[in-house]
Structures are given as structure tokens and as C-alpha cells.
Design a protein around this motif. Structure first.
Motif, PDB file in Angstrom:
ATOM      1  N   ILE A 101     -48.029  30.518 -37.662  1.00 52.89           N
ATOM      2  CA  ILE A 101     -48.605  31.689 -38.319  1.00 52.89           C
ATOM      3  C   ILE A 101     -49.564  32.418 -37.370  1.00 52.89           C
ATOM      4  O   ILE A 101     -49.510  33.658 -37.223  1.00 52.89           O
ATOM      5  CB  ILE A 101     -49.340  31.291 -39.612  1.00 52.89           C
ATOM      6  CG1 ILE A 101     -48.368  30.653 -40.609  1.00 52.89           C
ATOM      7  CG2 ILE A 101     -50.034  32.510 -40.224  1.00 52.89           C
ATOM      8  CD1 ILE A 101     -47.268  31.565 -41.076  1.00 52.89           C
ATOM      9  N   LEU A 102     -50.425  31.667 -36.704  1.00 53.84           N
ATOM     10  CA  LEU A 102     -51.364  32.291 -35.778  1.00 53.84           C
ATOM     11  C   LEU A 102     -50.633  32.854 -34.559  1.00 53.84           C
ATOM     12  O   LEU A 102     -51.016  33.905 -34.026  1.00 53.84           O
ATOM     13  CB  LEU A 102     -52.442  31.292 -35.358  1.00 53.84           C
ATOM     14  CG  LEU A 102     -53.328  30.768 -36.494  1.00 53.84           C
ATOM     15  CD1 LEU A 102     -54.406  29.844 -35.954  1.00 53.84           C
ATOM     16  CD2 LEU A 102     -53.958  31.911 -37.287  1.00 53.84           C
ATOM     17  N   CYS A 103     -49.565  32.187 -34.141  1.00 54.87           N
ATOM     18  CA  CYS A 103     -48.769  32.731 -33.036  1.00 54.87           C
ATOM     19  C   CYS A 103     -48.097  34.037 -33.444  1.00 54.87           C
ATOM     20  O   CYS A 103     -48.016  34.984 -32.643  1.00 54.87           O
ATOM     21  CB  CYS A 103     -47.720  31.711 -32.592  1.00 54.87           C
ATOM     22  SG  CYS A 103     -48.376  30.334 -31.623  1.00 54.87           S
ATOM     23  N   GLU A 104     -47.620  34.083 -34.685  1.00 51.84           N
ATOM     24  CA  GLU A 104     -46.995  35.316 -35.169  1.00 51.84           C
ATOM     25  C   GLU A 104     -47.992  36.472 -35.149  1.00 51.84           C
ATOM     26  O   GLU A 104     -47.656  37.601 -34.762  1.00 51.84           O
ATOM     27  CB  GLU A 104     -46.473  35.108 -36.584  1.00 51.84           C
ATOM     28  CG  GLU A 104     -45.585  36.211 -37.108  1.00 51.84           C
ATOM     29  CD  GLU A 104     -44.190  36.179 -36.517  1.00 51.84           C
ATOM     30  OE1 GLU A 104     -43.900  37.053 -35.665  1.00 51.84           O
ATOM     31  OE2 GLU A 104     -43.401  35.302 -36.889  1.00 51.84           O
ATOM     32  N   ARG A 105     -49.222  36.206 -35.555  1.00 49.92           N
ATOM     33  CA  ARG A 105     -50.244  37.251 -35.562  1.00 49.92           C
ATOM     34  C   ARG A 105     -50.558  37.715 -34.136  1.00 49.92           C
ATOM     35  O   ARG A 105     -50.695  38.922 -33.887  1.00 49.92           O
ATOM     36  CB  ARG A 105     -51.509  36.732 -36.244  1.00 49.92           C
ATOM     37  CG  ARG A 105     -52.670  37.714 -36.246  1.00 49.92           C
ATOM     38  CD  ARG A 105     -52.324  39.022 -36.938  1.00 49.92           C
ATOM     39  NE  ARG A 105     -53.490  39.900 -37.011  1.00 49.92           N
ATOM     40  CZ  ARG A 105     -53.431  41.200 -37.257  1.00 49.92           C
ATOM     41  NH1 ARG A 105     -52.258  41.782 -37.474  1.00 49.92           N
ATOM     42  NH2 ARG A 105     -54.528  41.922 -37.317  1.00 49.92           N
ATOM     43  N   MET A 106     -50.675  36.773 -33.209  1.00 52.91           N
ATOM     44  CA  MET A 106     -50.964  37.156 -31.831  1.00 52.91           C
ATOM     45  C   MET A 106     -49.827  37.956 -31.213  1.00 52.91           C
ATOM     46  O   MET A 106     -50.057  38.930 -30.481  1.00 52.91           O
ATOM     47  CB  MET A 106     -51.266  35.910 -30.995  1.00 52.91           C
ATOM     48  CG  MET A 106     -52.656  35.351 -31.225  1.00 52.91           C
ATOM     49  SD  MET A 106     -53.071  33.985 -30.119  1.00 52.91           S
ATOM     50  CE  MET A 106     -52.210  32.646 -30.931  1.00 52.91           C
ATOM     51  N   LYS A 107     -48.603  37.570 -31.523  1.00 52.05           N
ATOM     52  CA  LYS A 107     -47.458  38.337 -31.022  1.00 52.05           C
ATOM     53  C   LYS A 107     -47.497  39.762 -31.560  1.00 52.05           C
ATOM     54  O   LYS A 107     -47.244  40.728 -30.822  1.00 52.05           O
ATOM     55  CB  LYS A 107     -46.156  37.647 -31.407  1.00 52.05           C
ATOM     56  CG  LYS A 107     -44.923  38.359 -30.863  1.00 52.05           C
ATOM     57  CD  LYS A 107     -43.647  37.663 -31.295  1.00 52.05           C
ATOM     58  CE  LYS A 107     -42.426  38.421 -30.782  1.00 52.05           C
ATOM     59  NZ  LYS A 107     -41.161  37.813 -31.254  1.00 52.05           N
ATOM     60  N   TYR A 108     -47.820  39.912 -32.834  1.00 55.17           N
ATOM     61  CA  TYR A 108     -47.912  41.238 -33.448  1.00 55.17           C
ATOM     62  C   TYR A 108     -48.965  42.081 -32.739  1.00 55.17           C
ATOM     63  O   TYR A 108     -48.775  43.296 -32.540  1.00 55.17           O
ATOM     64  CB  TYR A 108     -48.256  41.102 -34.931  1.00 55.17           C
ATOM     65  CG  TYR A 108     -48.397  42.429 -35.646  1.00 55.17           C
ATOM     66  CD1 TYR A 108     -47.284  43.083 -36.162  1.00 55.17           C
ATOM     67  CD2 TYR A 108     -49.651  43.032 -35.783  1.00 55.17           C
ATOM     68  CE1 TYR A 108     -47.410  44.302 -36.807  1.00 55.17           C
ATOM     69  CE2 TYR A 108     -49.781  44.255 -36.430  1.00 55.17           C
ATOM     70  CZ  TYR A 108     -48.656  44.893 -36.935  1.00 55.17           C
ATOM     71  OH  TYR A 108     -48.789  46.101 -37.558  1.00 55.17           O
ATOM     72  N   ARG A 109     -50.054  41.469 -32.324  1.00 59.58           N
ATOM     73  CA  ARG A 109     -51.131  42.196 -31.666  1.00 59.58           C
ATOM     74  C   ARG A 109     -50.834  42.461 -30.188  1.00 59.58           C
ATOM     75  O   ARG A 109     -51.611  43.145 -29.529  1.00 59.58           O
ATOM     76  CB  ARG A 109     -52.449  41.435 -31.803  1.00 59.58           C
ATOM     77  CG  ARG A 109     -53.012  41.434 -33.226  1.00 59.58           C
ATOM     78  CD  ARG A 109     -54.432  40.888 -33.250  1.00 59.58           C
ATOM     79  NE  ARG A 109     -55.316  41.641 -32.365  1.00 59.58           N
ATOM     80  CZ  ARG A 109     -55.935  42.786 -32.697  1.00 59.58           C
ATOM     81  NH1 ARG A 109     -55.766  43.295 -33.903  1.00 59.58           N
ATOM     82  NH2 ARG A 109     -56.715  43.395 -31.836  1.00 59.58           N
ATOM     83  N   GLY A 110     -49.743  41.930 -29.668  1.00 63.37           N
ATOM     84  CA  GLY A 110     -49.362  42.213 -28.291  1.00 63.37           C
ATOM     85  C   GLY A 110     -49.728  41.141 -27.296  1.00 63.37           C
ATOM     86  O   GLY A 110     -49.582  41.354 -26.082  1.00 63.37           O
ATOM     87  N   ALA A 111     -50.204  39.993 -27.765  1.00 60.28           N
ATOM     88  CA  ALA A 111     -50.501  38.890 -26.848  1.00 60.28           C
ATOM     89  C   ALA A 111     -49.228  38.456 -26.133  1.00 60.28           C
ATOM     90  O   ALA A 111     -48.120  38.530 -26.684  1.00 60.28           O
ATOM     91  CB  ALA A 111     -51.103  37.716 -27.607  1.00 60.28           C
ATOM     92  N   LEU A 112     -49.401  37.970 -24.913  1.00 57.84           N
ATOM     93  CA  LEU A 112     -48.250  37.550 -24.119  1.00 57.84           C
ATOM     94  C   LEU A 112     -47.915  36.084 -24.284  1.00 57.84           C
ATOM     95  O   LEU A 112     -46.756  35.696 -24.171  1.00 57.84           O
ATOM     96  CB  LEU A 112     -48.504  37.834 -22.634  1.00 57.84           C
ATOM     97  CG  LEU A 112     -48.605  39.299 -22.219  1.00 57.84           C
ATOM     98  CD1 LEU A 112     -48.870  39.383 -20.722  1.00 57.84           C
ATOM     99  CD2 LEU A 112     -47.322  40.039 -22.566  1.00 57.84           C
ATOM    100  N   ALA A 113     -48.944  35.245 -24.504  1.00 58.01           N
ATOM    101  CA  ALA A 113     -48.705  33.808 -24.524  1.00 58.01           C
ATOM    102  C   ALA A 113     -49.972  33.087 -24.972  1.00 58.01           C
ATOM    103  O   ALA A 113     -51.034  33.695 -25.120  1.00 58.01           O
ATOM    104  CB  ALA A 113     -48.280  33.308 -23.145  1.00 58.01           C
ATOM    105  N   VAL A 114     -49.825  31.777 -25.160  1.00 55.37           N
ATOM    106  CA  VAL A 114     -50.947  30.886 -25.450  1.00 55.37           C
ATOM    107  C   VAL A 114     -50.858  29.695 -24.506  1.00 55.37           C
ATOM    108  O   VAL A 114     -49.767  29.155 -24.284  1.00 55.37           O
ATOM    109  CB  VAL A 114     -50.923  30.386 -26.908  1.00 55.37           C
ATOM    110  CG1 VAL A 114     -52.110  29.472 -27.181  1.00 55.37           C
ATOM    111  CG2 VAL A 114     -50.914  31.549 -27.885  1.00 55.37           C
ATOM    112  N   VAL A 115     -52.006  29.295 -23.962  1.00 53.35           N
ATOM    113  CA  VAL A 115     -52.100  28.114 -23.112  1.00 53.35           C
ATOM    114  C   VAL A 115     -53.136  27.192 -23.737  1.00 53.35           C
ATOM    115  O   VAL A 115     -54.272  27.602 -23.972  1.00 53.35           O
ATOM    116  CB  VAL A 115     -52.517  28.496 -21.673  1.00 53.35           C
ATOM    117  CG1 VAL A 115     -52.712  27.242 -20.827  1.00 53.35           C
ATOM    118  CG2 VAL A 115     -51.483  29.423 -21.046  1.00 53.35           C
ATOM    119  N   VAL A 116     -52.762  25.939 -24.007  1.00 53.39           N
ATOM    120  CA  VAL A 116     -53.632  25.032 -24.747  1.00 53.39           C
ATOM    121  C   VAL A 116     -53.817  23.718 -23.987  1.00 53.39           C
ATOM    122  O   VAL A 116     -52.832  23.024 -23.689  1.00 53.39           O
ATOM    123  CB  VAL A 116     -53.060  24.724 -26.148  1.00 53.39           C
ATOM    124  CG1 VAL A 116     -54.016  23.804 -26.918  1.00 53.39           C
ATOM    125  CG2 VAL A 116     -52.822  26.006 -26.939  1.00 53.39           C
TER     126      VAL A 116
END
Length: 237
Positions: A101-116
Motif C-alpha cells: 500500500i505504501l509502495c503504491e502511494r509512493m509510485k503514484y507520487r513519482g518515487a523511483l524506488a525504495v531501499v531498505v
């Protein structure tokens, strides 16, 4: 922030090449250890936004029912196109820091990726979302089991490296490297040239049987051949 970085050229640079070039500049600790892509074939280049989790302490952790005071939600709701969220979870693998869900929101906002530097959850659903994720592992429990988001847009530790807000991040099949902004233009120029030269060397070894003693590193003859090939490529382009 530097504005003279050619992102197209920087995107041509692999994480191993960037790590090598930074080492030559005296920047020794830039490759994030133990962090792997959740989906094979992903490759991104962008600017870092940072988020830090701490081990849970119920007396000081914010109320998860009030996301307006949640550093994770604030980071996600302020992330901009071209940015990559880099998360310091202390390498902890006992809970997932975020899911689909949080990844979907970040994708919608134009984020490129997540590094954890830690775990994520909902890995199959994250793959469906299509936002590339690099992490140390996967865990089914939510972060509230044992972690709480403390601060964002601060210096963090990720994969044994320091990551500052605004750093350039190169992430690909090999892993993730952090590029200080002051060196990003140099890495883009020298790195893209290095990748092109190595493409030529592989071609010579593959198609013409050049030995490594001749072509890797290239001797003067091979370098001259490379310059001639490059001019021909430019003419054909």
C-alpha cells in the motif's frame, strides 16, 4: 544541490563501476552491503530521501493511529518525482518496514524506488505495484511489532554506509551505491565512458579472441582501436 549532473549518463553507470570510481576518488565506503533487489532486472538512479526507524519503545513511540505525526507517512507524503526513499532499519529483519500500500502511494507520487536496510512485507504485491525495492529480506509482520519511524530527511546509516538527503543513489542487479552530489557529475561522465569502453573490450574478447593481457586493461593499440570505433559509432548515430 548541483544541477549539472547528466542523469542519462549517470543512469548508464553500474553500481560496481560507480563504486570503483568513487574508491579512486578516496570515497571508500559507498556500496550498501547485504541489500538486494526484490525483483530482478530493476535499475534506477535518483536522489535520496531518508527515513530512520528505531527499535520499539512503547513509552516514546508515536501513536500509530495518528499518521499525521508518523515520520514514515510524512516522508511518503512529501516524496517527489525522481526521488528514492532510503530507509535505516538498523539491519533488523524481524518486521517489515513497509508493504504494497505504501509502495503504491509512493509510485503514484513519482518515487523511483525504495531501499531498505531491513525487511519489507507483501513482497508479491509489491512486485505487482511495480515500484522497485531493494532490501535485506522479507518478513510478514508489520513494523509496529518491533520498530517505530523516528525521523526523516536526516543523515542515516544504510547497509553500513552513511546516506545523506539529496545523495544520488544508483541501484541495479548488483546492489546499491550512494554517490555524494559533489562527485555525481564526475561519476556520470567517467562512468558512462568506462561502461562504453568495457562494452568495446567485451566485444573484442567475444568476437575477435583478444586476450586479457592485451585488452583488459587495454594497451595503447586497443585504446586506439576504441577511439576509432567510438568515432564510427558517433557517425552512424
Amino acid at each position: 544541490m548541483p544541477d549539472d549532473v547528466d542523469l542519462k549518463k549517470l543512469a548508464m553507470v553500474s553500481s560496481p563501476t560507480a563504486t570503483h570510481l568513487l574508491l579512486k576518488l578516496g570515497i571508500r565506503n559507498t556500496f550498501l552491503e547485504g541489500i538486494k533487489p526484490l525483483t530482478s532486472g530493476a535499475a534506477v538512479v535518483g536522489r535520496a530521501r531518508t527515513l530512520r526507524f528505531l527499535p520499539m519503545r512503547e513509552d516514546i513511540a508515536p501513536d500509530p493511529e495518528h499518521p499525521s505525526s508518523n515520520a514514515q507517512r510524512l516522508a511518503i507524503e512529501s516524496i517527489a518525482p525522481g526521488e528514492i526513499l532510503v530507509v535505516d532499519a538498523g539491519g533488523y529483519l524481524g518486521a517489515g518496514t513497509l508493504g504494497d500500500i505504501l509502495c503504491e502511494r509512493m509510485k503514484y507520487r513519482g518515487a523511483l524506488a525504495v531501499v531498505v536496510d531491513g525487511a519489507v512485507r507483501d513482497s508479491a504485491q509489491i512486485r505487482e505495484v511495480g515500484l522497485p525495492v531493494w532490501s535485506k529480506g522479507v518478513h510478514g509482520a508489520a513494523s509496529s511489532r518491533s520498530l517505530w519511524p523516528d525521523e526523516y530527511d536526516i543523515p542515516i546509516r544504510c547497509g553500513g554506509c552513511t546516506v545523506m538527503p539529496g545523495d544520488y543513489i544508483i541501484a541495479d542487479e548488483d546492489g546499491v551505491v550512494v554517490v555524494p552530489p559533489v562527485h555525481a557529475a564526475h561519476i556520470a561522465e567517467d562512468g558512462s565512458e568506462s561502461e562504453r569502453r568495457e562494452e568495446f573490450i567485451r566485444m573484442k574478447i567475444r568476437d575477435e579472441g583478444y586476450s586479457t593481457t592485451r585488452a583488459y586493461p587495454p594497451n595503447d593499440e586497443v585504446l586506439a582501436e576504441y577511439e576509432s570505433w567510438k568515432k564510427g559509432e558517433a557517425t552512424r548515430g
